[in-house]
Design an enzyme around this catalytic site. Sequence first.
Site, PDB file in Angstrom:
ATOM      1  N   GLY A 155      13.703   0.393  -8.114  1.00  0.00           N
ATOM      2  CA  GLY A 155      12.555   0.623  -8.824  1.00  0.00           C
ATOM      3  C   GLY A 155      11.298   0.094  -8.675  1.00  0.00           C
TER       4      GLY A 155
ATOM      5  N   ASN B 147      27.386   3.095 -12.537  1.00  0.00           N
ATOM      6  CA  ASN B 147      26.376   3.034 -13.711  1.00  0.00           C
ATOM      7  C   ASN B 147      27.325   3.067 -15.131  1.00  0.00           C
ATOM      8  OD1 ASN B 147      23.747   3.508 -12.153  1.00  0.00           O
ATOM      9  ND2 ASN B 147      24.788   5.334 -11.863  1.00  0.00           N
TER      10      ASN B 147
ATOM     11  N   ASN C 137      18.494   4.882  -3.087  1.00  0.00           N
ATOM     12  CA  ASN C 137      18.627   5.745  -4.251  1.00  0.00           C
ATOM     13  C   ASN C 137      17.320   6.382  -4.678  1.00  0.00           C
ATOM     14  OD1 ASN C 137      17.427   3.242  -5.256  1.00  0.00           O
ATOM     15  ND2 ASN C 137      18.836   3.084  -6.985  1.00  0.00           N
TER      16      ASN C 137
ATOM     17  N   CYS D 294      21.752  -0.936  -5.975  1.00  0.00           N
ATOM     18  CA  CYS D 294      21.103  -1.767  -6.990  1.00  0.00           C
ATOM     19  C   CYS D 294      20.316  -3.186  -6.543  1.00  0.00           C
ATOM     20  CB  CYS D 294      22.171  -2.077  -7.936  1.00  0.00           C
ATOM     21  SG  CYS D 294      21.633  -2.878  -9.242  1.00  0.00           S
TER      22      CYS D 294
ATOM     23  N   CYS E 233      14.538  -3.215 -12.810  1.00  0.00           N
ATOM     24  CA  CYS E 233      15.423  -2.385 -11.668  1.00  0.00           C
ATOM     25  C   CYS E 233      14.773  -2.845 -10.541  1.00  0.00           C
ATOM     26  CB  CYS E 233      15.103  -0.783 -11.905  1.00  0.00           C
ATOM     27  SG  CYS E 233      15.824   0.228 -10.672  1.00  0.00           S
TER      28      CYS E 233
ATOM     29  N   ASN F 107      15.757   8.194 -11.111  1.00  0.00           N
ATOM     30  CA  ASN F 107      15.273   6.921 -11.746  1.00  0.00           C
ATOM     31  C   ASN F 107      13.797   6.971 -11.578  1.00  0.00           C
ATOM     32  OD1 ASN F 107      17.930   5.095 -11.514  1.00  0.00           O
ATOM     33  ND2 ASN F 107      17.613   5.757  -9.281  1.00  0.00           N
TER      34      ASN F 107
ATOM     35  N   HIS G  17      13.919   7.642  -6.537  1.00  0.00           N
ATOM     36  CA  HIS G  17      12.895   7.200  -7.912  1.00  0.00           C
ATOM     37  C   HIS G  17      11.616   8.071  -7.599  1.00  0.00           C
ATOM     38  CE1 HIS G  17      14.750   3.272  -8.222  1.00  0.00           C
ATOM     39  NE2 HIS G  17      14.970   3.364  -7.126  1.00  0.00           N
TER      40      HIS G  17
ATOM     41  N   GLU H  18      16.727   4.468 -16.043  1.00  0.00           N
ATOM     42  CA  GLU H  18      17.647   4.452 -14.864  1.00  0.00           C
ATOM     43  C   GLU H  18      18.534   5.604 -14.978  1.00  0.00           C
ATOM     44  OE1 GLU H  18      19.522   1.344 -12.544  1.00  0.00           O
ATOM     45  OE2 GLU H  18      18.509  -0.267 -13.740  1.00  0.00           O
TER      46      GLU H  18
END
Length: 279
Positions: A225, A65, A162, A74, A222, A195, A164, A213
């Site tokens: 996302g 990041n 990741n 990502c 994202c 996120n 969310h 993020e």
Amino acid sequence: MGQLRFTKMHGIGNDYVYVDCFTQSVAIPGELARQISPRRTGVGSDGLILICPSSIADCRMEMYNADGSRGEMCGNGIRCVGKYVYDHGLVQKDHLRVETDAGVKMLELHVHGGRVATVTVDMGTPVLDGPRIPVAAEGHIVNAPLDVHGETYLITCVSMGNPHCVVFVDDVATLPLTDIGPRFEHHRFFPNGINTEFVRVNSRTELRMRVWERGSGETAACGTGACAALVAAVLNGRAERHATLYLNGGALQIDWRASDDHVLMTGPAQEVFTGEIEV
């Protein structure tokens, strides 16, 4: 000091600096991410992605990041990895395996005129179990109340490699995201940070969202996302399993496949420029 070659790429505005580690090495990636990411004093990006050899896949993606922290996955970034390795001749096939910190992801490259235009990524199955996301609660977190800075929000939590947190709102355009985003990101309910997607449901097949993020702030898009937002919308009975997700930088097609529970993401990948930077 030395010269490092890089390529600037983006997926619907979610932009990263990419370094080809088949031919170069980066000693301290987190420090480099902090150096190159600032919009006024660096190259300008949402972070750094290293494209590396892999012993188990066609290549490996390492993502950092803008603040130098390591990210597991990502979605927009991995589409650009697929484009880079194909367009630059590192891999000459249109179905790739890319190793990430969230496991090996399968990519289908859609090639036009000898170059990759769009990419479909099999993002795998969403993780809904609280401790595995992780959040500070057991079970599924769907439409659950959370107090954030004195205001109660209804949240749905999903990991797409990741973590969310998805919040459905009536209006995303006027949302004071620079105030609200950090309050979610650093909330004690999210032990590894979070996120956060703020989503307006336009119809059962069209969603509009903005994203804060973890480690980078608001970004134009994202990919993980968008996947999490669709999963959350389906879980809350607000959307079909296939929908278009509109983000600040553009649109993604997301399909939560009923046959095997996998989430597929399709969107563009673009190379902007190449350069060298002293490190």
